[in-house]
Motif scaffolding. Structure first.
Motif, mmCIF file in Angstrom:
data_model
loop_
_atom_site.group_PDB
_atom_site.id
_atom_site.type_symbol
_atom_site.label_atom_id
_atom_site.label_comp_id
_atom_site.label_asym_id
_atom_site.label_seq_id
_atom_site.Cartn_x
_atom_site.Cartn_y
_atom_site.Cartn_z
ATOM 1 N N PRO A 222 0.816 -1.229 0.000
ATOM 2 C CA PRO A 222 0.000 0.000 0.000
ATOM 3 C C PRO A 222 0.842 1.268 0.000
ATOM 4 O O PRO A 222 0.459 2.269 -0.604
ATOM 5 C CB PRO A 222 -0.808 -0.126 1.299
ATOM 6 C CG PRO A 222 -0.835 -1.587 1.604
ATOM 7 C CD PRO A 222 0.473 -2.127 1.120
ATOM 8 N N ALA A 223 2.000 1.235 0.690
ATOM 9 C CA ALA A 223 2.861 2.420 0.720
ATOM 10 C C ALA A 223 3.371 2.756 -0.675
ATOM 11 O O ALA A 223 3.480 3.935 -1.046
ATOM 12 C CB ALA A 223 4.034 2.197 1.664
ATOM 13 N N LEU A 224 3.704 1.746 -1.469
ATOM 14 C CA LEU A 224 4.174 1.971 -2.831
ATOM 15 C C LEU A 224 3.064 2.558 -3.697
ATOM 16 O O LEU A 224 3.285 3.505 -4.466
ATOM 17 C CB LEU A 224 4.681 0.657 -3.432
ATOM 18 C CG LEU A 224 5.135 0.703 -4.892
ATOM 19 C CD1 LEU A 224 6.259 1.710 -5.079
ATOM 20 C CD2 LEU A 224 5.582 -0.683 -5.349
ATOM 21 N N THR A 225 1.869 2.014 -3.563
ATOM 22 C CA THR A 225 0.731 2.530 -4.328
ATOM 23 C C THR A 225 0.460 3.987 -3.980
ATOM 24 O O THR A 225 0.231 4.828 -4.857
ATOM 25 C CB THR A 225 -0.518 1.686 -4.055
ATOM 26 O OG1 THR A 225 -0.257 0.325 -4.418
ATOM 27 C CG2 THR A 225 -1.715 2.194 -4.844
ATOM 28 N N ALA A 226 0.497 4.297 -2.688
ATOM 29 C CA ALA A 226 0.261 5.672 -2.246
ATOM 30 C C ALA A 226 1.347 6.604 -2.765
ATOM 31 O O ALA A 226 1.067 7.734 -3.195
ATOM 32 C CB ALA A 226 0.193 5.724 -0.724
ATOM 33 N N ALA A 227 2.594 6.140 -2.721
ATOM 34 C CA ALA A 227 3.702 6.961 -3.210
ATOM 35 C C ALA A 227 3.536 7.261 -4.697
ATOM 36 O O ALA A 227 3.757 8.397 -5.141
ATOM 37 C CB ALA A 227 5.027 6.259 -2.946
ATOM 38 N N ARG A 228 3.144 6.268 -5.460
ATOM 39 C CA ARG A 228 2.964 6.482 -6.897
ATOM 40 C C ARG A 228 1.817 7.449 -7.174
ATOM 41 O O ARG A 228 1.920 8.305 -8.070
ATOM 42 C CB ARG A 228 2.707 5.136 -7.586
ATOM 43 C CG ARG A 228 3.964 4.275 -7.722
ATOM 44 C CD ARG A 228 3.635 2.880 -8.212
ATOM 45 N NE ARG A 228 4.852 2.135 -8.521
ATOM 46 C CZ ARG A 228 4.905 0.818 -8.668
ATOM 47 N NH1 ARG A 228 3.784 0.084 -8.507
ATOM 48 N NH2 ARG A 228 6.039 0.213 -8.949
ATOM 49 N N ARG A 229 0.734 7.345 -6.415
ATOM 50 C CA ARG A 229 -0.370 8.294 -6.594
ATOM 51 C C ARG A 229 0.093 9.716 -6.300
ATOM 52 O O ARG A 229 -0.249 10.654 -7.014
ATOM 53 C CB ARG A 229 -1.547 7.928 -5.684
ATOM 54 C CG ARG A 229 -2.362 6.720 -6.129
ATOM 55 C CD ARG A 229 -3.717 6.730 -5.426
ATOM 56 N NE ARG A 229 -3.568 6.832 -3.974
ATOM 57 C CZ ARG A 229 -3.570 5.803 -3.139
ATOM 58 N NH1 ARG A 229 -3.719 4.575 -3.611
ATOM 59 N NH2 ARG A 229 -3.451 5.986 -1.834
#
Length: 411
Positions: free
Chosen positions: A89-96
């Protein structure tokens, strides 16, 4: 040119939302800003038939813009976990968050594209680079090294093969101006220019962000890494430039390229030293052996990446020296380096206001540059001392926080 440390310590955060940022990174970004301003305001060639390169062209052309791009990758690494890349989830949030920040930069860039100005505005390309690097955000250093090496080696070759096809289209898939809002109505031409045929070809420039991600994942606060960056960068830059110069001047490259140019009197020797942007690099494999600025070749990418690494290493070392002396040696550079999106935008707007107009009475090109540089330094220092973000940096940060589903607040 996103938000780019307080002076007391290289580990001091600018605020809870900003995370840990190194003063040396901001200082390197400040140097890149001043270098780009120099290429915009000062001549890179003498006004003679041979187009003799000036010291500005020989020093900053190609290198300042590449330093910006490498620092973008470093900034992304620092904002997404430094040595430990995010996952789940942290990676997804960072990409957003990165995508939202890129949107703000693209909007600013497209707006500046509507100005009548003799400056190759980098912001739209910069935003697209942010989006293109999203798949690499979660990779570790070894994987990033493999990707960066492959991209530096292969992207120039692929671009060399594709560009003639894009330019043979009717109309050619290339813009003759900075990308603006009106160009969204011709997406093929816009994308062709952004990725392959324009001034800052994103396809090859992804290499810079990959190099930046690698540097940003290193232990930059250690004593040895800045030294390795400095001397390793110098070695890589020197190797690429020596090899490129030998290929052109000793192995027959320049003579072969001179023969295929439409105008045999074209000052190719000068262009190879300062800027190949705008020259149709096709018809001979010798183009790929050049290390010329803005040629987008493997040797150009390696040389400018090496210069960027060396500059970052030097700034980090100066920051450590300042910490040891209890002096903020980097303040004049880290101040403007922390708000380059705002200052770059203001700089382009001011340059546009004087486009095709005589300089004010009593002003020279040198004076205009030093005025721009001095204002950028003073404004940056004031914002740094007051611990403020630049206006556009605040907007980009807020967009990033919205993308991450966090509450955006004014620092």
């Amino acid at each position: 040119m996103t938000s780019r440390s307080t002076a007391a310590s290289s580990k001091t955060a600018k605020g809870p939302a900003a995370g840990v940022r190194l003063a040396g990174i901001d200082a390197a970004r400040g140097l890149a800003l001043l270098g780009m301003m120099a290429t915009h305001l000062l001549p890179t060639f003498e006004s003679n038939a041979a187009l003799t390169p000036t010291w500005v062209g020989l020093t900053f052309s190609g290198r300042a813009a590449a330093l910006f791009a490498v620092l973008a990758g470093i900034g992304l690494a620092l904002s997404t976990g430094k040595q430990q890349p995010p996952d789940g989830p942290a990676l997804t949030a960072a990409r957003r968050g990165i995508a939202m920040r890129a949107l703000v930069i693209a909007v600013v860039g497209l707006t500046l594209g509507g100005l009548d100005v003799n400056v190759a505005v980098i912001l739209v390309h910069y935003a697209v680079l942010f989006l293109c690097v999203l798949p690499f955000i979660g990779l570790r250093v070894k994987a990033l090294c493999a990707w960066a090496a492959g991209w530096i080696l292969l992207s120039p070759l692929i671009s060399f093969l594709l560009r003639p096809w894009l330019m043979a289209s009717e109309p050619p898939l290339q813009l003759s101006h900075n990308p603006g809002w009106e160009d969204l109505t011709t997406p093929g031409q816009l994308l062709g220019d952004l990725f392959l045929t324009g001034y800052y070809p994103v396809f090859q420039w992804i290499s810079y962000l990959l190099v930046g991600l690698i540097i940003g994942r290193l232990a930059l606060t250690s004593a040895i890494v800045p030294v390795l960056l400095l001397f390793g960068g110098i070695a890589a830059a020197a190797f690429a430039k020596v090899l490129g110069t030998a290929a052109m001047e000793q192995w027959g490259g320049r003579a072969a390229l001179q023969d295929i140019l439409t105008d045999p009197n074209y000052p190719l020797a000068s262009l190879l030293q300062v800027n190949l942007a705008g020259v149709r690099q096709e018809g001979s494999w010798w183009w790929l052996a050049s290390s010329a600025p803005h040629s987008g070749t493997t040797l150009d990418l390696l040389h400018t990446s090496g210069v960027a690494a060396a500059v970052v290493g030097l700034c980090l070392l100066v920051g450590r020296l300042g910490q040891w002396l209890a002096l903020d040696l980097l303040l004049p550079l880290r101040g403007p380096g922390a708000m380059t999106l705002t200052l770059y935008t203001a700089h382009v707007c001011v340059v546009a206001s004087f486009h095709l107009k005589p300089l004010p009475v009593g002003w020279t090109e040198d004076g205009m540059y030093f005025a721009h540089a001095a204002l950028a330094i003073v404004i940056g220092m004031v914002f740094a001392v007051l611990k403020w973000r630049g206006p556009l940096e605040w907007l980009a940060h807020a967009a990033n926080q919205v993308g991450r589903h966090q509450r955006a607040g004014i620092r």
